[in-house]
Design a protein around this motif. Sequence first.
Motif, PDB file in Angstrom:
ATOM      1  N   SER A  19      57.318 100.353 -14.678  1.00 48.88           N
ATOM      2  CA  SER A  19      57.135 100.266 -13.231  1.00 48.88           C
ATOM      3  C   SER A  19      56.443 101.500 -12.654  1.00 48.88           C
ATOM      4  O   SER A  19      56.277 101.617 -11.445  1.00 48.88           O
ATOM      5  N   GLY A  20      56.048 102.425 -13.519  1.00 49.37           N
ATOM      6  CA  GLY A  20      55.330 103.609 -13.055  1.00 49.37           C
ATOM      7  C   GLY A  20      56.214 104.690 -12.474  1.00 49.37           C
ATOM      8  O   GLY A  20      55.734 105.619 -11.836  1.00 49.37           O
ATOM      9  N   MET A  21      57.511 104.593 -12.704  1.00 49.44           N
ATOM     10  CA  MET A  21      58.440 105.561 -12.135  1.00 49.44           C
ATOM     11  C   MET A  21      58.561 106.819 -12.987  1.00 49.44           C
ATOM     12  O   MET A  21      58.910 107.887 -12.488  1.00 49.44           O
ATOM     13  N   THR A  22      58.287 106.697 -14.284  1.00 50.40           N
ATOM     14  CA  THR A  22      58.364 107.822 -15.207  1.00 50.40           C
ATOM     15  C   THR A  22      57.406 107.555 -16.354  1.00 50.40           C
ATOM     16  O   THR A  22      56.739 106.521 -16.389  1.00 50.40           O
ATOM     17  N   CYS A  23      57.329 108.468 -17.286  1.00 49.02           N
ATOM     18  CA  CYS A  23      56.488 108.285 -18.472  1.00 49.02           C
ATOM     19  C   CYS A  23      57.348 108.415 -19.718  1.00 49.02           C
ATOM     20  O   CYS A  23      58.211 109.288 -19.789  1.00 49.02           O
ATOM     21  N   GLN A  24      57.071 107.560 -20.675  1.00 47.14           N
ATOM     22  CA  GLN A  24      57.704 107.722 -21.981  1.00 47.14           C
ATOM     23  C   GLN A  24      57.101 108.953 -22.651  1.00 47.14           C
ATOM     24  O   GLN A  24      56.008 109.394 -22.309  1.00 47.14           O
ATOM     25  N   ARG A  25      57.804 109.467 -23.615  1.00 42.42           N
ATOM     26  CA  ARG A  25      57.417 110.719 -24.273  1.00 42.42           C
ATOM     27  C   ARG A  25      55.973 110.679 -24.790  1.00 42.42           C
ATOM     28  O   ARG A  25      55.182 111.573 -24.513  1.00 42.42           O
ATOM     29  N   THR A  26      55.604 109.663 -25.555  1.00 41.23           N
ATOM     30  CA  THR A  26      54.265 109.593 -26.139  1.00 41.23           C
ATOM     31  C   THR A  26      53.198 109.432 -25.066  1.00 41.23           C
ATOM     32  O   THR A  26      52.160 110.103 -25.108  1.00 41.23           O
ATOM     33  N   ALA A  27      53.437 108.555 -24.109  1.00 43.48           N
ATOM     34  CA  ALA A  27      52.470 108.339 -23.030  1.00 43.48           C
ATOM     35  C   ALA A  27      52.297 109.609 -22.198  1.00 43.48           C
ATOM     36  O   ALA A  27      51.183 109.924 -21.767  1.00 43.48           O
ATOM     37  N   ALA A  28      53.368 110.329 -21.975  1.00 35.15           N
ATOM     38  CA  ALA A  28      53.299 111.551 -21.179  1.00 35.15           C
ATOM     39  C   ALA A  28      52.374 112.574 -21.842  1.00 35.15           C
ATOM     40  O   ALA A  28      51.567 113.217 -21.163  1.00 35.15           O
ATOM     41  N   LYS A  29      52.471 112.720 -23.159  1.00 33.69           N
ATOM     42  CA  LYS A  29      51.580 113.647 -23.870  1.00 33.69           C
ATOM     43  C   LYS A  29      50.125 113.232 -23.697  1.00 33.69           C
ATOM     44  O   LYS A  29      49.248 114.035 -23.428  1.00 33.69           O
ATOM     45  N   PHE A  30      49.866 111.938 -23.867  1.00 34.30           N
ATOM     46  CA  PHE A  30      48.512 111.410 -23.755  1.00 34.30           C
ATOM     47  C   PHE A  30      47.959 111.578 -22.348  1.00 34.30           C
ATOM     48  O   PHE A  30      46.789 111.903 -22.162  1.00 34.30           O
ATOM     49  N   LEU A  31      48.795 111.360 -21.338  1.00 35.32           N
ATOM     50  CA  LEU A  31      48.370 111.421 -19.936  1.00 35.32           C
ATOM     51  C   LEU A  31      48.471 112.815 -19.332  1.00 35.32           C
ATOM     52  O   LEU A  31      48.068 113.029 -18.191  1.00 35.32           O
ATOM     53  N   GLY A  32      49.050 113.748 -20.069  1.00 35.81           N
ATOM     54  CA  GLY A  32      49.228 115.101 -19.538  1.00 35.81           C
ATOM     55  C   GLY A  32      50.274 115.170 -18.442  1.00 35.81           C
ATOM     56  O   GLY A  32      50.168 115.964 -17.514  1.00 35.81           O
ATOM     57  N   LYS A  33      51.297 114.320 -18.544  1.00 34.44           N
ATOM     58  CA  LYS A  33      52.369 114.295 -17.545  1.00 34.44           C
ATOM     59  C   LYS A  33      53.681 114.718 -18.199  1.00 34.44           C
ATOM     60  O   LYS A  33      53.795 114.777 -19.418  1.00 34.44           O
ATOM     61  N   LYS A  34      54.671 114.962 -17.363  1.00 33.98           N
ATOM     62  CA  LYS A  34      56.006 115.266 -17.862  1.00 33.98           C
ATOM     63  C   LYS A  34      56.701 113.962 -18.239  1.00 33.98           C
ATOM     64  O   LYS A  34      56.599 112.972 -17.510  1.00 33.98           O
ATOM     65  N   PRO A  35      57.431 113.954 -19.361  1.00 34.00           N
ATOM     66  CA  PRO A  35      58.141 112.732 -19.755  1.00 34.00           C
ATOM     67  C   PRO A  35      59.487 112.605 -19.044  1.00 34.00           C
ATOM     68  O   PRO A  35      59.954 113.541 -18.392  1.00 34.00           O
ATOM     69  N   PHE A  36      60.103 111.425 -19.189  1.00 33.01           N
ATOM     70  CA  PHE A  36      61.480 111.233 -18.736  1.00 33.01           C
ATOM     71  C   PHE A  36      62.322 112.370 -19.305  1.00 33.01           C
ATOM     72  O   PHE A  36      62.118 112.759 -20.442  1.00 33.01           O
ATOM     73  N   PRO A  37      63.199 112.961 -18.525  1.00 34.37           N
ATOM     74  CA  PRO A  37      63.809 112.505 -17.287  1.00 34.37           C
ATOM     75  C   PRO A  37      63.050 112.864 -16.010  1.00 34.37           C
ATOM     76  O   PRO A  37      63.531 112.559 -14.917  1.00 34.37           O
ATOM     77  N   HIS A  38      61.878 113.480 -16.140  1.00 33.75           N
ATOM     78  CA  HIS A  38      61.078 113.702 -14.939  1.00 33.75           C
ATOM     79  C   HIS A  38      60.670 112.349 -14.368  1.00 33.75           C
ATOM     80  O   HIS A  38      60.255 111.454 -15.094  1.00 33.75           O
ATOM     81  N   MET A  39      60.804 112.201 -13.071  1.00 37.13           N
ATOM     82  CA  MET A  39      60.448 110.940 -12.411  1.00 37.13           C
ATOM     83  C   MET A  39      59.193 111.163 -11.566  1.00 37.13           C
ATOM     84  O   MET A  39      59.126 112.107 -10.777  1.00 37.13           O
ATOM     85  N   GLU A  40      58.213 110.286 -11.761  1.00 41.58           N
ATOM     86  CA  GLU A  40      56.991 110.315 -10.939  1.00 41.58           C
ATOM     87  C   GLU A  40      57.304 109.829  -9.526  1.00 41.58           C
ATOM     88  O   GLU A  40      56.710 110.289  -8.565  1.00 41.58           O
ATOM     89  N   LYS A  41      58.204 108.856  -9.446  1.00 37.13           N
ATOM     90  CA  LYS A  41      58.670 108.355  -8.152  1.00 37.13           C
ATOM     91  C   LYS A  41      60.088 107.822  -8.370  1.00 37.13           C
ATOM     92  O   LYS A  41      60.458 107.460  -9.471  1.00 37.13           O
ATOM     93  N   TRP A  42      60.856 107.784  -7.280  1.00 32.47           N
ATOM     94  CA  TRP A  42      62.266 107.390  -7.395  1.00 32.47           C
ATOM     95  C   TRP A  42      62.524 105.940  -7.000  1.00 32.47           C
ATOM     96  O   TRP A  42      63.571 105.398  -7.285  1.00 32.47           O
ATOM     97  N   MET A  43      61.556 105.317  -6.331  1.00 33.42           N
ATOM     98  CA  MET A  43      61.716 103.926  -5.921  1.00 33.42           C
ATOM     99  C   MET A  43      60.506 103.133  -6.395  1.00 33.42           C
ATOM    100  O   MET A  43      59.390 103.659  -6.413  1.00 33.42           O
ATOM    101  N   GLN A  44      60.730 101.869  -6.752  1.00 37.60           N
ATOM    102  CA  GLN A  44      59.621 101.038  -7.216  1.00 37.60           C
ATOM    103  C   GLN A  44      58.703 100.618  -6.089  1.00 37.60           C
ATOM    104  O   GLN A  44      57.530 100.391  -6.302  1.00 37.60           O
ATOM    105  N   ILE A  45      59.245 100.472  -4.912  1.00 33.28           N
ATOM    106  CA  ILE A  45      58.446  99.941  -3.802  1.00 33.28           C
ATOM    107  C   ILE A  45      58.136 101.054  -2.815  1.00 33.28           C
ATOM    108  O   ILE A  45      58.898 101.879  -2.533  1.00 33.28           O
TER     109      ILE A  45
END
Length: 114
Positions: free
Chosen positions: A88-114
């Motif tokens: 839902s775009g709320m966080t990144c899995q570990r592998t995807a986060a490395k690829f995208l240059g983002k922080k992985p879970f438990p870091h949240m990109e957003k806290w609500m889906q909507i």
Amino acid sequence: MEAIKQYLDEHFHDQLSCGLEDPTCRAIFQIDDPAATAWSYAAALECGVPTEILFCDHESFGGLKQSREIHHMLSLNAYIGINSLAASGMTCQRTAAKFLGKKPFPHMEKWMQI
């Protein structure tokens, strides 16, 4: 469940035509207890609350042993509920986060889906 059916009936001719482009529809299909558990774990960390208190009820999650296992999997970033949050775009899995240059879970990109 009635509210979900009402939303789908009002916005789509049939449930199969409900596309993931609609954020409410996406949220409906990604509702699950493991995602809520993962979200709660991330929220506790963000607020500085000891995550162990999320799993203190010996009756929840099939007993204390299973609660400890879920807590351990979350701490390893290896719990199934993380997948729904990532989808839902709320966080990144570990592998995807490395690829995208983002922080992985438990870091949240957003806290609500909507």
